[in-house]
Scaffold this motif. Structure first.
Motif, PDB file in Angstrom:
ATOM      1  N   UNK A  20       1.059 -10.425   2.461  1.00 21.72           N
ATOM      2  CA  UNK A  20       1.131  -9.240   3.309  1.00 21.72           C
ATOM      3  C   UNK A  20      -0.229  -8.970   3.943  1.00 21.72           C
ATOM      4  N   UNK A  21      -1.303  -9.166   3.175  1.00 23.24           N
ATOM      5  CA  UNK A  21      -2.650  -8.970   3.722  1.00 23.24           C
ATOM      6  C   UNK A  21      -2.938  -9.953   4.845  1.00 23.24           C
ATOM      7  N   UNK A  22      -2.437 -11.186   4.728  1.00 23.13           N
ATOM      8  CA  UNK A  22      -2.610 -12.157   5.816  1.00 23.13           C
ATOM      9  C   UNK A  22      -2.015 -11.613   7.105  1.00 23.13           C
ATOM     10  N   UNK A  23      -0.824 -11.036   7.010  1.00 20.41           N
ATOM     11  CA  UNK A  23      -0.190 -10.439   8.183  1.00 20.41           C
ATOM     12  C   UNK A  23      -0.979  -9.254   8.699  1.00 20.41           C
ATOM     13  N   UNK A  24      -1.497  -8.463   7.781  1.00 14.88           N
ATOM     14  CA  UNK A  24      -2.286  -7.293   8.175  1.00 14.88           C
ATOM     15  C   UNK A  24      -3.553  -7.716   8.902  1.00 14.88           C
ATOM     16  N   UNK A  25      -4.202  -8.779   8.390  1.00 13.63           N
ATOM     17  CA  UNK A  25      -5.434  -9.262   9.028  1.00 13.63           C
ATOM     18  C   UNK A  25      -5.170  -9.780  10.430  1.00 13.63           C
ATOM     19  N   UNK A  26      -3.958 -10.264  10.684  1.00 18.39           N
ATOM     20  CA  UNK A  26      -3.642 -10.749  12.028  1.00 18.39           C
ATOM     21  C   UNK A  26      -3.115  -9.619  12.913  1.00 18.39           C
ATOM     22  N   UNK A  27      -3.198  -8.385  12.410  1.00 11.68           N
ATOM     23  CA  UNK A  27      -2.889  -7.228  13.237  1.00 11.68           C
ATOM     24  C   UNK A  27      -1.454  -6.737  13.199  1.00 11.68           C
ATOM     25  N   UNK A  28      -0.659  -7.206  12.265  1.00  8.65           N
ATOM     26  CA  UNK A  28       0.727  -6.742  12.174  1.00  8.65           C
ATOM     27  C   UNK A  28       0.743  -5.331  11.590  1.00  8.65           C
ATOM     28  N   UNK A  29       1.049  -4.362  12.432  1.00 12.36           N
ATOM     29  CA  UNK A  29       0.987  -2.949  12.026  1.00 12.36           C
ATOM     30  C   UNK A  29       1.931  -2.632  10.868  1.00 12.36           C
ATOM     31  N   UNK A  30       3.100  -3.235  10.849  1.00 14.56           N
ATOM     32  CA  UNK A  30       4.041  -2.989   9.761  1.00 14.56           C
ATOM     33  C   UNK A  30       3.457  -3.385   8.421  1.00 14.56           C
ATOM     34  N   UNK A  31       2.713  -4.488   8.408  1.00 16.55           N
ATOM     35  CA  UNK A  31       2.089  -4.954   7.170  1.00 16.55           C
ATOM     36  C   UNK A  31       0.967  -4.013   6.741  1.00 16.55           C
ATOM     37  N   UNK A  32       0.220  -3.541   7.725  1.00 16.61           N
ATOM     38  CA  UNK A  32      -0.871  -2.603   7.433  1.00 16.61           C
ATOM     39  C   UNK A  32      -0.295  -1.307   6.856  1.00 16.61           C
ATOM     40  N   UNK A  33       0.753  -0.790   7.502  1.00 18.97           N
ATOM     41  CA  UNK A  33       1.399   0.433   7.017  1.00 18.97           C
ATOM     42  C   UNK A  33       1.920   0.249   5.594  1.00 18.97           C
ATOM     43  N   UNK A  34       2.511  -0.900   5.324  1.00 17.08           N
ATOM     44  CA  UNK A  34       3.068  -1.175   4.006  1.00 17.08           C
ATOM     45  C   UNK A  34       1.978  -1.153   2.931  1.00 17.08           C
ATOM     46  N   UNK A  35       0.834  -1.765   3.220  1.00 19.94           N
ATOM     47  CA  UNK A  35      -0.274  -1.777   2.263  1.00 19.94           C
ATOM     48  C   UNK A  35      -0.823  -0.368   2.029  1.00 19.94           C
ATOM     49  N   UNK A  36      -0.915   0.419   3.088  1.00 11.99           N
ATOM     50  CA  UNK A  36      -1.386   1.803   2.954  1.00 11.99           C
ATOM     51  C   UNK A  36      -0.391   2.606   2.116  1.00 11.99           C
ATOM     52  N   UNK A  37       0.896   2.445   2.408  1.00 13.77           N
ATOM     53  CA  UNK A  37       1.920   3.163   1.649  1.00 13.77           C
ATOM     54  C   UNK A  37       1.900   2.763   0.179  1.00 13.77           C
ATOM     55  N   UNK A  38       1.635   1.500  -0.082  1.00 18.38           N
ATOM     56  CA  UNK A  38       1.558   1.030  -1.466  1.00 18.38           C
ATOM     57  C   UNK A  38       0.423   1.728  -2.208  1.00 18.38           C
ATOM     58  N   UNK A  39      -0.727   1.861  -1.549  1.00 15.15           N
ATOM     59  CA  UNK A  39      -1.861   2.570  -2.156  1.00 15.15           C
ATOM     60  C   UNK A  39      -1.497   4.025  -2.451  1.00 15.15           C
ATOM     61  N   UNK A  40      -0.832   4.686  -1.492  1.00 14.10           N
ATOM     62  CA  UNK A  40      -0.398   6.068  -1.701  1.00 14.10           C
ATOM     63  C   UNK A  40       0.595   6.152  -2.857  1.00 14.10           C
ATOM     64  N   UNK A  41       1.504   5.191  -2.921  1.00 13.55           N
ATOM     65  CA  UNK A  41       2.513   5.185  -3.984  1.00 13.55           C
ATOM     66  C   UNK A  41       1.861   5.108  -5.355  1.00 13.55           C
ATOM     67  N   UNK A  42       0.904   4.208  -5.494  1.00 11.97           N
ATOM     68  CA  UNK A  42       0.223   4.048  -6.787  1.00 11.97           C
ATOM     69  C   UNK A  42      -0.503   5.345  -7.166  1.00 11.97           C
ATOM     70  N   UNK A  43      -1.175   5.963  -6.190  1.00  7.71           N
ATOM     71  CA  UNK A  43      -1.874   7.224  -6.471  1.00  7.71           C
ATOM     72  C   UNK A  43      -0.898   8.334  -6.839  1.00  7.71           C
ATOM     73  N   UNK A  44       0.169   8.471  -6.053  1.00  3.80           N
ATOM     74  CA  UNK A  44       1.118   9.566  -6.271  1.00  3.80           C
ATOM     75  C   UNK A  44       1.932   9.391  -7.550  1.00  3.80           C
ATOM     76  N   UNK A  45       2.078   8.165  -8.031  1.00  2.00           N
ATOM     77  CA  UNK A  45       2.846   7.915  -9.250  1.00  2.00           C
ATOM     78  C   UNK A  45       2.104   8.410 -10.488  1.00  2.00           C
ATOM     79  N   UNK A  46       0.799   8.590 -10.367  1.00  4.61           N
ATOM     80  CA  UNK A  46      -0.031   9.102 -11.478  1.00  4.61           C
ATOM     81  C   UNK A  46       0.213   8.326 -12.770  1.00  4.61           C
ATOM     82  N   UNK A  47      -0.030   7.039 -12.687  1.00  2.37           N
ATOM     83  CA  UNK A  47       0.151   6.163 -13.842  1.00  2.37           C
ATOM     84  C   UNK A  47      -0.952   6.389 -14.866  1.00  2.37           C
TER      85      UNK A  47
END
Length: 107
Positions: A20-47
């Motif tokens: 997914x990061x490879x796609x993000x590095x090549x500018x695929x916005x969907x991949x970038x959004x997905x990685x950002x959402x994943x970071x938010x998910x991990x934070x909001x889950x309060x593991x």
């Protein structure tokens, strides 16, 4: 679109971050959004710290339950229990996102 996420989907994303990061590095916005959402998910889950460790070893590095339990010094059952709790916490967050998305879409 956040409202289409599920806990199993996002856990799958964890194991495929490199691709997914490879796609993000090549500018695929969907991949970038997905990685950002994943970071938010991990934070909001309060593991807990143990859950974060299981998340890293089992879901991201893709160690087996046996390898994860050995590295953490806990039983395989404890690893399984942590994975279930992680999935439940992720599911709560994605459900909350769905509700929020619906509120904004209905405007």
């Amino acid at each position: 679109v956040m409202n289409s996420y599920t806990a199993p989907f996002m856990l799958g994303v964890l194991g495929n971050q490199d691709k997914i990061k490879e796609g993000a590095y090549s500018g695929e916005m969907g991949q970038i959004d997905l990685l950002i959402d994943l970071e938010f998910l991990i934070k909001e889950a309060r593991l807990t710290s143990k859950q974060l460790e299981v998340l890293t070893l089992y879901f991201i590095k893709q160690y087996t339950q046996e390898e994860t339990s050995a590295k953490m010094g806990i039983t395989q059952q404890a690893v399984l229990d942590h994975t279930k709790k992680i999935k439940a916490k992720f599911q709560k967050v994605v459900e909350r996102w769905r509700v929020l998305d619906a509120k904004y879409i209905d405007r």
